[in-house]
Motif scaffolding. Structure first.
Motif, short mmCIF file in Angstrom:
data_model
loop_
_atom_site.label_atom_id
_atom_site.label_comp_id
_atom_site.label_asym_id
_atom_site.label_seq_id
_atom_site.Cartn_x
_atom_site.Cartn_y
_atom_site.Cartn_z
N ILE A 152 0.81 -1.25 0.07
CA ILE A 152 -0.07 -0.06 0.04
C ILE A 152 1.05 1.27 0.16
CG2 ILE A 152 -2.07 -1.10 1.39
CD1 ILE A 152 -0.95 0.06 3.79
N LEU A 153 0.29 2.31 -0.26
CA LEU A 153 1.12 3.46 -0.12
C LEU A 153 0.61 4.36 1.29
CD1 LEU A 153 2.91 5.75 -1.57
CD2 LEU A 153 1.10 6.76 -2.50
N THR A 154 1.79 4.82 2.03
CA THR A 154 1.38 5.52 3.30
C THR A 154 1.50 6.94 2.79
OG1 THR A 154 1.87 3.62 4.82
CG2 THR A 154 2.02 5.98 5.59
N ALA A 155 0.70 7.80 3.39
CA ALA A 155 0.84 9.07 3.37
C ALA A 155 1.16 9.72 4.83
CB ALA A 155 -0.35 9.98 2.62
N ARG A 156 2.25 10.48 4.98
CA ARG A 156 2.62 10.61 6.21
C ARG A 156 2.12 12.11 6.41
NH1 ARG A 156 4.84 9.12 11.29
NH2 ARG A 156 6.02 10.88 12.34
N THR A 157 1.35 12.69 7.14
CA THR A 157 0.82 14.08 7.28
C THR A 157 0.86 14.59 8.93
OG1 THR A 157 -1.55 13.52 8.15
CG2 THR A 157 -1.13 13.15 5.82
N ARG B 71 -1.21 15.34 10.61
CA ARG B 71 -2.55 14.71 11.43
C ARG B 71 -2.51 13.36 11.53
NH1 ARG B 71 -6.44 19.01 11.83
NH2 ARG B 71 -8.06 17.39 11.96
N GLY B 72 -1.19 12.61 11.21
CA GLY B 72 -1.23 11.33 11.24
C GLY B 72 -0.81 10.50 10.05
N ASP B 73 -0.89 9.25 9.91
CA ASP B 73 -0.32 8.32 8.88
C ASP B 73 -1.86 7.76 8.49
OD1 ASP B 73 2.09 9.13 9.61
OD2 ASP B 73 2.68 7.03 9.91
N PHE B 74 -1.96 7.95 7.15
CA PHE B 74 -3.20 7.27 6.31
C PHE B 74 -2.62 6.54 5.14
CE2 PHE B 74 -4.37 11.21 8.47
CZ PHE B 74 -5.55 10.95 8.65
N VAL B 75 -3.42 5.62 4.67
CA VAL B 75 -2.96 4.82 3.46
C VAL B 75 -4.06 4.70 2.41
CG1 VAL B 75 -1.90 3.06 5.23
CG2 VAL B 75 -4.34 2.89 4.62
N LEU B 76 -3.39 4.69 1.16
CA LEU B 76 -3.94 4.54 0.04
C LEU B 76 -3.82 3.37 -0.48
CD1 LEU B 76 -2.87 7.46 0.32
CD2 LEU B 76 -3.29 7.61 -2.24
N LEU C 27 -7.55 -2.06 -2.44
CA LEU C 27 -8.64 -2.81 -1.79
C LEU C 27 -9.66 -1.86 -1.27
CD1 LEU C 27 -6.82 -5.96 -0.42
CD2 LEU C 27 -7.53 -5.58 -2.75
N ALA C 28 -9.55 -0.63 -1.11
CA ALA C 28 -10.46 0.09 -0.28
C ALA C 28 -10.35 1.80 -1.21
CB ALA C 28 -10.00 0.32 0.83
N ASP C 29 -11.65 2.34 -1.60
CA ASP C 29 -11.69 3.48 -2.33
C ASP C 29 -11.38 4.48 -1.23
OD1 ASP C 29 -11.73 2.48 -4.88
OD2 ASP C 29 -13.90 2.46 -4.83
N GLU C 30 -11.72 4.45 0.16
CA GLU C 30 -11.63 5.29 1.05
C GLU C 30 -10.22 5.37 1.56
OE1 GLU C 30 -13.51 6.53 5.57
OE2 GLU C 30 -14.09 4.85 4.33
N VAL C 31 -9.49 6.32 1.66
CA VAL C 31 -8.29 6.53 2.36
C VAL C 31 -8.46 6.71 3.95
CG1 VAL C 31 -6.39 8.12 2.86
CG2 VAL C 31 -7.41 8.06 0.59
N LYS C 32 -7.86 5.54 4.55
CA LYS C 32 -8.14 5.39 5.69
C LYS C 32 -6.80 5.73 6.92
CE LYS C 32 -11.11 1.42 4.88
NZ LYS C 32 -11.28 -0.06 5.10
N PRO C 33 -7.02 5.85 7.95
CA PRO C 33 -5.99 5.89 9.01
C PRO C 33 -5.21 4.80 9.07
CG PRO C 33 -8.07 6.77 10.24
CD PRO C 33 -8.34 6.07 8.77
N TRP C 34 -3.88 4.42 9.18
CA TRP C 34 -3.14 3.25 8.77
C TRP C 34 -3.66 2.23 9.91
CZ3 TRP C 34 0.27 1.14 12.61
CH2 TRP C 34 0.36 1.54 13.59
N ASP C 35 -4.04 2.34 11.33
CA ASP C 35 -4.49 1.67 12.17
C ASP C 35 -5.94 1.15 12.36
OD1 ASP C 35 -5.40 4.19 13.10
OD2 ASP C 35 -4.33 3.89 15.09
#
Length: 203
Positions: free
Chosen positions: A150-155, A157-162, A165-173
């Motif tokens: 997956i791709l992690t976006a470090r922001t 406001r926390g870490d999110f993943v693209l 398998l999911a169209d919604e960007v989600k918090p990593w945890d």
């Protein structure tokens, strides 16, 4: 090649247009931060990718940088995640390349598995001006304990993943995955472990 570009870019452009209005109105979320550990082994697929695409990997080390997660940034992340998911036809590594060896690449024929989706999202976001240091290729074990990229976006406001398998960007945890390792923020050719038992709250 022209036909492929039309096939890939048309769904991408359409998805961006359709999704941009609703994403722009979305509230900006918060997440916890991934805690990384020591340097670890580099995935074979990344090393092979670098051998075929040296310009992508011959990069100088840079200071770590996080995305400023504004509403606009959040909208762009979601747009790219959905658009790339819609534009690429899922195909396993073996079916696609005829080999069990891990193969990372860009979607030159509009097909691919999780690594192809993640690499394409990373490339498109960097072309939009997002810093390389905040877009990190990441290896996890999925809910079936299978390897997954997956791709992690470090922001800020926390870490999110693209995730393909999911169209919604989600918090990593909030993915249900077990995180294994990811690229260092400073150097994409250095990979570090992820300490899944520890997390840091968003600032």
């Amino acid at each position: 090649m022209a036909y492929f570009l039309i096939r890939v870019l048309s769904p991408l452009a359409l998805a961006l247009i359709v999704f941009s209005a609703s994403a722009a109105r979305a509230e900006v979320p918060r997440a916890s931060f991934v805690v990384t550990g020591e340097p670890t082994s580099i995935p074979y697929g990344w090393m092979d990718f670098c051998g075929r695409q040296p310009q992508e990997c011959q990069q100088t080390a840079l200071p770590a940088a996080d995305l400023d997660l504004s509403r606009e940034t959040w909208a762009r992340l979601n747009e790219i995640n959905r658009a790339v998911n819609a534009a690429i036809q899922p195909l396993s590594n073996l079916e696609h390349w005829g080999t069990m060896a891990d193969h990372w690449d860009y979607p030159t024929d509009g097909k691919g598995d999780c690594k192809i989706y993640a690499l394409q999202k990373r490339r498109l976001l960097m072309e939009m001006g997002f810093p390389r240091q905040a877009l990190l290729m990441t290896i996890v074990r999925d809910k079936n304990d299978q390897g997954h990229a997956i791709l992690t976006a470090r922001t800020n406001r926390g870490d999110f993943v693209l995730d393909n398998l999911a169209d919604e960007v989600k918090p990593w945890d909030a993915t249900g995955y077990r995180f294994v390792k990811r690229q260092s923020q400073q150097d994409p050719n250095v990979w570090v472990t992820i300490e899944t038992r520890r997390r840091v709250g968003a600032r």
